[in-house]
Design a protein around this motif. Structure first.
Motif, PDB file in Angstrom:
ATOM      1  N   THR A 165       0.799  -1.230   0.000  1.00  0.00           N
ATOM      2  CA  THR A 165       0.000   0.000   0.000  1.00  0.00           C
ATOM      3  C   THR A 165       0.829   1.277   0.000  1.00  0.00           C
ATOM      4  O   THR A 165       0.290   2.362  -0.263  1.00  0.00           O
ATOM      5  CB  THR A 165      -0.916   0.047   1.232  1.00  0.00           C
ATOM      6  OG1 THR A 165      -0.106   0.050   2.425  1.00  0.00           O
ATOM      7  CG2 THR A 165      -1.860  -1.147   1.270  1.00  0.00           C
ATOM      8  N   GLY A 166       2.115   1.175   0.336  1.00  0.00           N
ATOM      9  CA  GLY A 166       2.937   2.366   0.484  1.00  0.00           C
ATOM     10  C   GLY A 166       2.790   3.020   1.840  1.00  0.00           C
ATOM     11  O   GLY A 166       3.212   4.160   2.045  1.00  0.00           O
ATOM     12  N   ALA A 173      -9.182  -2.814  -0.823  1.00  0.00           N
ATOM     13  CA  ALA A 173      -8.648  -2.003   0.279  1.00  0.00           C
ATOM     14  C   ALA A 173      -7.216  -1.573  -0.003  1.00  0.00           C
ATOM     15  O   ALA A 173      -6.826  -0.422   0.259  1.00  0.00           O
ATOM     16  CB  ALA A 173      -8.716  -2.790   1.588  1.00  0.00           C
ATOM     17  N   ILE A 174      -6.417  -2.473  -0.556  1.00  0.00           N
ATOM     18  CA  ILE A 174      -5.032  -2.137  -0.901  1.00  0.00           C
ATOM     19  C   ILE A 174      -5.002  -1.057  -1.971  1.00  0.00           C
ATOM     20  O   ILE A 174      -4.241  -0.079  -1.880  1.00  0.00           O
ATOM     21  CB  ILE A 174      -4.269  -3.395  -1.366  1.00  0.00           C
ATOM     22  CG1 ILE A 174      -4.007  -4.325  -0.172  1.00  0.00           C
ATOM     23  CG2 ILE A 174      -2.954  -3.008  -2.045  1.00  0.00           C
ATOM     24  CD1 ILE A 174      -3.401  -5.655  -0.552  1.00  0.00           C
ATOM     25  N   ALA A 175      -5.849  -1.211  -2.989  1.00  0.00           N
ATOM     26  CA  ALA A 175      -5.883  -0.212  -4.068  1.00  0.00           C
ATOM     27  C   ALA A 175      -6.292   1.156  -3.531  1.00  0.00           C
ATOM     28  O   ALA A 175      -5.709   2.186  -3.939  1.00  0.00           O
ATOM     29  CB  ALA A 175      -6.860  -0.671  -5.153  1.00  0.00           C
ATOM     30  N   ALA A 176      -7.268   1.192  -2.632  1.00  0.00           N
ATOM     31  CA  ALA A 176      -7.728   2.470  -2.077  1.00  0.00           C
ATOM     32  C   ALA A 176      -6.641   3.138  -1.248  1.00  0.00           C
ATOM     33  O   ALA A 176      -6.417   4.356  -1.335  1.00  0.00           O
ATOM     34  CB  ALA A 176      -8.973   2.247  -1.221  1.00  0.00           C
ATOM     35  N   ARG A 177      -5.928   2.343  -0.451  1.00  0.00           N
ATOM     36  CA  ARG A 177      -4.868   2.908   0.392  1.00  0.00           C
ATOM     37  C   ARG A 177      -3.668   3.351  -0.459  1.00  0.00           C
ATOM     38  O   ARG A 177      -3.017   4.340  -0.158  1.00  0.00           O
ATOM     39  CB  ARG A 177      -4.466   1.895   1.452  1.00  0.00           C
ATOM     40  CG  ARG A 177      -5.478   1.817   2.589  1.00  0.00           C
ATOM     41  CD  ARG A 177      -5.220   0.640   3.525  1.00  0.00           C
ATOM     42  NE  ARG A 177      -6.056   0.709   4.684  1.00  0.00           N
ATOM     43  CZ  ARG A 177      -7.334   0.376   4.732  1.00  0.00           C
ATOM     44  NH1 ARG A 177      -7.932  -0.046   3.626  1.00  0.00           N
ATOM     45  NH2 ARG A 177      -8.049   0.467   5.848  1.00  0.00           N
ATOM     46  N   LYS A 197      -3.866   4.437  -3.512  1.00  0.00           N
ATOM     47  CA  LYS A 197      -4.269   5.672  -4.177  1.00  0.00           C
ATOM     48  C   LYS A 197      -4.188   6.859  -3.208  1.00  0.00           C
ATOM     49  O   LYS A 197      -3.723   7.950  -3.580  1.00  0.00           O
ATOM     50  CB  LYS A 197      -5.699   5.531  -4.705  1.00  0.00           C
ATOM     51  CG  LYS A 197      -6.188   6.749  -5.472  1.00  0.00           C
ATOM     52  CD  LYS A 197      -7.587   6.498  -6.025  1.00  0.00           C
ATOM     53  CE  LYS A 197      -8.084   7.724  -6.794  1.00  0.00           C
ATOM     54  NZ  LYS A 197      -9.464   7.506  -7.345  1.00  0.00           N
ATOM     55  N   ALA A 198      -4.623   6.635  -1.968  1.00  0.00           N
ATOM     56  CA  ALA A 198      -4.595   7.706  -0.971  1.00  0.00           C
ATOM     57  C   ALA A 198      -3.164   8.118  -0.622  1.00  0.00           C
ATOM     58  O   ALA A 198      -2.900   9.283  -0.316  1.00  0.00           O
ATOM     59  CB  ALA A 198      -5.321   7.262   0.295  1.00  0.00           C
ATOM     60  N   ALA A 199      -2.234   7.148  -0.697  1.00  0.00           N
ATOM     61  CA  ALA A 199      -0.842   7.440  -0.340  1.00  0.00           C
ATOM     62  C   ALA A 199      -0.079   8.111  -1.478  1.00  0.00           C
ATOM     63  O   ALA A 199       0.980   8.688  -1.257  1.00  0.00           O
ATOM     64  CB  ALA A 199      -0.129   6.137   0.050  1.00  0.00           C
ATOM     65  N   SER A 200      -0.612   8.028  -2.706  1.00  0.00           N
ATOM     66  CA  SER A 200       0.124   8.589  -3.862  1.00  0.00           C
ATOM     67  C   SER A 200      -0.092  10.095  -4.009  1.00  0.00           C
ATOM     68  O   SER A 200      -0.974  10.671  -3.435  1.00  0.00           O
ATOM     69  CB  SER A 200      -0.330   7.868  -5.131  1.00  0.00           C
ATOM     70  OG  SER A 200      -1.704   8.101  -5.371  1.00  0.00           O
TER      71      SER A 200
END
Length: 220
Positions: A153-154, A211-215, A217-220
């Motif tokens: 997730t970053g 959930a991983i994709a959403a997190r 995206k939020a971290a980018s």
């Protein structure tokens, strides 16, 4: 040849006692499970508990060690295969594999009928026995999966968000085992076998991927 047979018989007795104790401890609690009842369930005599485990306390610890060993055998090889610094894609695939392995093990392996109730009792009143599984499996595995989640997730491995996300992932799987009767009635399934476990795993993995994709995206 006789020595080998005696060793096999001794090992078989120990395993039978652990299985019997785990079932009775889970069903009746530690205090409600007598040495005599455990021995009878295992098809042996009460003296064998002292001989093999030094008493009921030692047998209880052996049950915890058996749970830790079995869980470790399901999860640890997958974690080791991912390496210490996996990239995001490898980390996500590893999480998916862990979920799939755990879903099939927790939902279809008959042995979980014994050790899950046993561990739920130990978690409710944590002590030395819970500590064996906590330090031997729960904590190191949770930390490792948190590192995988962070890589995927970053995020930060020890952040509150990551730790809670991993607990939520585990909780999704455990619900299907703890609430099995509810699931069976609502789904109209006679049992949860390999096909049903595979479908549950697919749903949980889809949720995790989202959930991983959403997190990410939020971290980018």
């Amino acid at each position: 040849m006789r020595i080998g047979k005696d060793k096999d018989r001794s090992a078989g007795t120990k395993q039978a006692l652990v299985r019997a104790a785990m079932r009775l401890f889970g069903e009746r609690g530690y205090d409600g499970s007598s040495i005599r009842a455990i021995a009878a369930e295992a098809g042996t005599n009460s003296a064998s508990i002292d001989y093999h485990f030094g008493g009921k306390d030692g047998l209880r610890r052996a049950c915890a060690e058996a749970v830790a060993g079995r869980l470790g055998a399901v999860i640890l090889p997958v974690l080791e295969a991912a390496g210490e610094r996996p990239d995001a894609a490898t980390a996500q695939r590893t999480i998916e594999t862990i979920v799939d392995n755990m879903a099939r093990f927790v939902l279809t392996a008959s042995e979980t009928d014994n050790f899950l109730p046993f561990m739920l009792r130990e978690i409710a009143q944590p002590g030395e026995v819970f500590g064996i599984v906590w330090s031997g499996v729960f904590l190191p595995v949770h930390k490792h999966v948190c590192r995988l989640w962070a890589a995927a997730t970053g995020g930060e491995a020890e952040s509150e968000e990551t730790r809670l996300a991993v607990f939520a992932m585990i909780g999704q799987l455990l619900y299907f085992r703890i609430g099995r009767e509810v699931v069976l009635r609502r789904m109209g399934w006679p049992a949860i076998g390999e096909p049903e476990a595979g479908r549950i795993s697919e749903i949980v993995r889809t949720n995790i991927d989202a959930a991983i994709a959403a997190r990410r995206k939020a971290a980018s």
